[in-house]
Design a protein around this motif. Structure first.
Motif, short mmCIF file in Angstrom:
data_model
loop_
_atom_site.label_atom_id
_atom_site.label_comp_id
_atom_site.label_asym_id
_atom_site.label_seq_id
_atom_site.Cartn_x
_atom_site.Cartn_y
_atom_site.Cartn_z
N SER A 1 0.47 -1.22 -0.41
CA SER A 1 0.24 -0.02 -0.06
C SER A 1 0.68 1.62 0.00
O SER A 1 0.66 1.79 -0.45
N ARG A 2 1.51 0.92 0.93
CA ARG A 2 3.28 2.66 0.88
C ARG A 2 3.66 2.41 -0.46
O ARG A 2 3.60 3.56 -1.46
N PHE A 3 4.01 1.28 -1.11
CA PHE A 3 4.40 1.41 -2.03
C PHE A 3 3.73 2.41 -3.50
O PHE A 3 4.20 2.71 -4.98
N ARG A 4 2.12 1.79 -3.14
CA ARG A 4 1.39 2.13 -4.61
C ARG A 4 1.09 3.51 -4.74
O ARG A 4 1.19 4.66 -5.34
N TYR A 5 1.47 4.24 -3.01
CA TYR A 5 1.11 5.81 -2.65
C TYR A 5 2.57 6.68 -3.17
O TYR A 5 2.31 7.62 -3.62
N PHE A 6 3.93 5.77 -2.83
CA PHE A 6 5.05 7.08 -3.58
C PHE A 6 5.00 6.24 -5.02
O PHE A 6 4.85 7.62 -5.50
N LEU A 7 4.45 5.50 -6.15
CA LEU A 7 4.74 5.45 -7.15
C LEU A 7 3.36 6.76 -8.12
O LEU A 7 3.23 6.45 -8.80
N SER A 8 2.41 6.44 -6.97
CA SER A 8 1.52 7.65 -7.78
C SER A 8 2.01 8.91 -7.38
O SER A 8 1.89 10.01 -8.01
N LYS A 9 2.72 9.22 -6.08
CA LYS A 9 3.48 10.60 -5.89
C LYS A 9 4.06 10.90 -7.23
O LYS A 9 4.13 11.99 -7.84
N ALA A 10 5.24 10.01 -7.26
CA ALA A 10 6.26 10.22 -8.96
C ALA A 10 5.33 10.57 -10.47
O ALA A 10 5.98 10.58 -10.85
N LEU A 11 4.06 9.58 -10.34
CA LEU A 11 3.11 9.50 -12.06
C LEU A 11 2.30 10.88 -11.47
O LEU A 11 2.89 11.55 -12.57
N GLN A 12 2.33 11.45 -10.08
CA GLN A 12 1.96 12.82 -10.45
C GLN A 12 2.51 14.19 -10.70
O GLN A 12 2.29 14.89 -11.39
N GLU A 13 3.67 13.90 -9.95
CA GLU A 13 5.17 14.31 -10.47
C GLU A 13 5.59 14.27 -11.63
O GLU A 13 6.05 15.46 -12.90
N ARG B 1 -3.11 1.53 -13.96
CA ARG B 1 -3.78 1.74 -15.05
C ARG B 1 -3.50 1.07 -16.16
O ARG B 1 -4.05 0.92 -17.56
N GLY B 2 -2.98 -0.36 -15.81
CA GLY B 2 -2.50 -1.26 -17.13
C GLY B 2 -0.93 -1.33 -17.46
O GLY B 2 -0.66 -2.07 -18.53
N ILE B 3 -0.27 -0.30 -17.55
CA ILE B 3 0.46 0.04 -18.30
C ILE B 3 1.43 0.22 -17.20
O ILE B 3 1.97 0.66 -15.67
N PRO B 4 2.97 -0.17 -17.49
CA PRO B 4 3.73 -0.34 -16.82
C PRO B 4 4.48 0.22 -16.26
O PRO B 4 4.47 1.32 -17.64
N VAL B 5 5.19 0.98 -14.98
CA VAL B 5 5.42 2.34 -15.16
C VAL B 5 6.64 2.03 -15.18
O VAL B 5 7.47 3.37 -15.37
N THR B 6 7.27 1.65 -15.97
CA THR B 6 9.18 1.56 -16.58
C THR B 6 8.64 1.99 -17.31
O THR B 6 9.69 2.37 -17.70
N GLN B 7 7.35 1.94 -18.49
CA GLN B 7 7.07 2.67 -19.15
C GLN B 7 7.40 4.45 -19.06
O GLN B 7 7.14 5.36 -19.76
N LEU B 8 7.09 4.73 -17.95
CA LEU B 8 6.25 6.22 -17.54
C LEU B 8 6.67 7.13 -16.76
O LEU B 8 7.21 8.18 -16.49
N LEU B 9 8.26 6.29 -15.76
CA LEU B 9 8.64 6.93 -14.99
C LEU B 9 10.16 6.52 -15.00
O LEU B 9 10.64 5.67 -15.43
N SER B 10 11.26 7.55 -15.27
CA SER B 10 13.11 7.09 -15.07
C SER B 10 13.42 5.86 -14.70
O SER B 10 12.80 5.91 -12.70
N LYS B 11 14.47 5.55 -14.64
CA LYS B 11 14.77 4.74 -13.52
C LYS B 11 15.15 5.06 -11.94
O LYS B 11 15.36 4.84 -10.91
N GLU B 12 15.84 6.60 -12.38
CA GLU B 12 15.64 7.16 -11.05
C GLU B 12 14.35 8.06 -10.15
O GLU B 12 14.56 7.67 -9.05
N LEU C 1 11.82 5.41 -10.42
CA LEU C 1 11.03 4.64 -9.86
C LEU C 1 12.71 4.06 -8.41
O LEU C 1 11.88 4.17 -7.62
N ASP C 2 13.22 4.07 -8.02
CA ASP C 2 14.34 4.03 -7.01
C ASP C 2 13.68 4.65 -6.06
O ASP C 2 14.11 4.30 -5.15
N GLU C 3 13.72 6.07 -6.42
CA GLU C 3 13.18 7.06 -5.04
C GLU C 3 11.81 6.47 -5.00
O GLU C 3 12.02 6.38 -3.92
N ALA C 4 10.87 6.08 -5.46
CA ALA C 4 9.56 5.93 -4.70
C ALA C 4 10.09 4.39 -3.98
O ALA C 4 9.15 4.11 -3.06
N VAL C 5 11.07 3.70 -4.77
CA VAL C 5 11.19 2.66 -4.11
C VAL C 5 12.33 2.43 -2.41
O VAL C 5 11.68 1.71 -1.09
#
Length: 322
Positions: A156-168, A201-212, A214-218
């Protein structure tokens, strides 16, 4: 469905409150060693029943240390959720709690089993993976009936931080738009957020976010609990309580939902004789099936490191396992 929640502190009271509002239980017994504490929490929750439109009965029970019959009102519980123990304080790791909480968890499990021998146990007390392992070994229950809550919270925390990264990054994401799973130990250093499987929404986040990104969300996910402990001065409670309630709901409704939980491995993922977070199907029998993800590369290496850390923590249980 009768559920017992042991520990009426922040986490336990939140579990009881969420279960009441979800309205699929007949009774929720809230147990604490402090006289009047659980009764007060239960009364407070019940005084919201009319406003929130639920019929679940929440009943407070005092079970003082040395009271052999303190758990009698919990008899016949289908699920027992254990939150008892010392919470983390700022700067503490979950592993530092092992000495104190092992004795508490053992005592609670023994008393609860006396009156509810067929119950399924959900362990929240930290260090959660070790406390789940201790419960399984000490109680000698079948592995499907002892489940630790860590992966649900961390995911749940992972989803939260990924959503924040995607918003940015310009995507109007909320946590409900994200599928993301965390496996491995419930530890700041060794949990394994699986970015390779995360989607928006079915799209891999690796296609939408940079490695940096993703690493920050992790990184934020892994210290999510410590971050909140630093802000609050104690462990978090809303998300842990809701995560446990979601697990109880899957069991009560026999929904066979796929959830990351801490369970005993007996050959799955190539490991044996330890409890660690993996995806499982939860239903009326508790853990009904372990689902094996195909882990590769860095994620496989990190899971192996997490397994080694869990074994190291289990070794510190020492006399508690005798």
């Amino acid at each position: 469905m009768k559920v017992t929640v042991v520990g009426a502190g922040n986490v336990g009271a939140t579990v009881a409150n969420v279960l009441a509002v979800k309205n699929f239980c007949s009774e929720v017994m809230l147990v604490d060693i402090k006289k009047g504490f659980s009764e007060g929490k239960a009364m407070d929750i019940m005084q919201t029943a009319h406003m929130l439109n639920f019929d679940t009965r929440v009943i407070g029970v005092t079970a003082e240390i040395g009271d052999e019959n303190g758990y009698a009102p919990t008899a016949g519980s289908d699920v027992v959720v254990i939150t008892s123990g010392m919470p983390r304080k700022p700067g503490m790791t979950r592993e530092e709690l092992i000495g104190v909480n092992a004795k508490i968890v053992k005592s609670v499990v023994d008393q609860a089993l006396k009156y509810s021998p067929d119950a399924i146990f959900i362990i929240i007390s930290n260090p959660m993976d070790a406390m789940t392992f201790l419960t399984l070994k000490d109680s000698k229950l079948p592995r499907n009936r002892v489940i630790g809550q860590g992966g649900m919270l961390d995911s749940s925390r992972f989803r939260y931080f990924l959503s924040k990264a995607l918003q940015e990054a310009g995507y109007p994401a909320t946590p409900t738009d994200i599928d993301g799973t965390v496996i491995g130990g419930h530890s700041d250093k060794t949990m394994v957020p699986l970015t390779s499987l995360a989607t928006y929404r079915g799209i891999p986040v690796t296609q939408l976010l940079s490695k940096e990104q993703l690493d920050e969300a992790v990184a934020q996910t892994k210290v999510g609990g410590a971050t909140l402990t630093g802000l609050l001065g104690t462990s978090a409670w809303y998300a842990p309580g809701a995560a446990a309630a979601a697990m109880v709901e899957a069991i009560a409704l026999d929904s066979k939902k796929l959830m990351p939980c801490c369970v005993y491995l007996d050959g799955e993922y190539g490991e044996k004789d330890l409890c660690i977070g993996v995806p499982v199907l939860l239903g009326k029998n508790g853990m009904e099936k372990i689902v094996e993800y195909k882990l590769e590369g860095d994620e496989k290496a990190k899971f192996d490191e997490s397994v080694a850390a869990a074994r190291n923590t289990n070794a510190k249980l020492g006399d508690a396992l005798k």
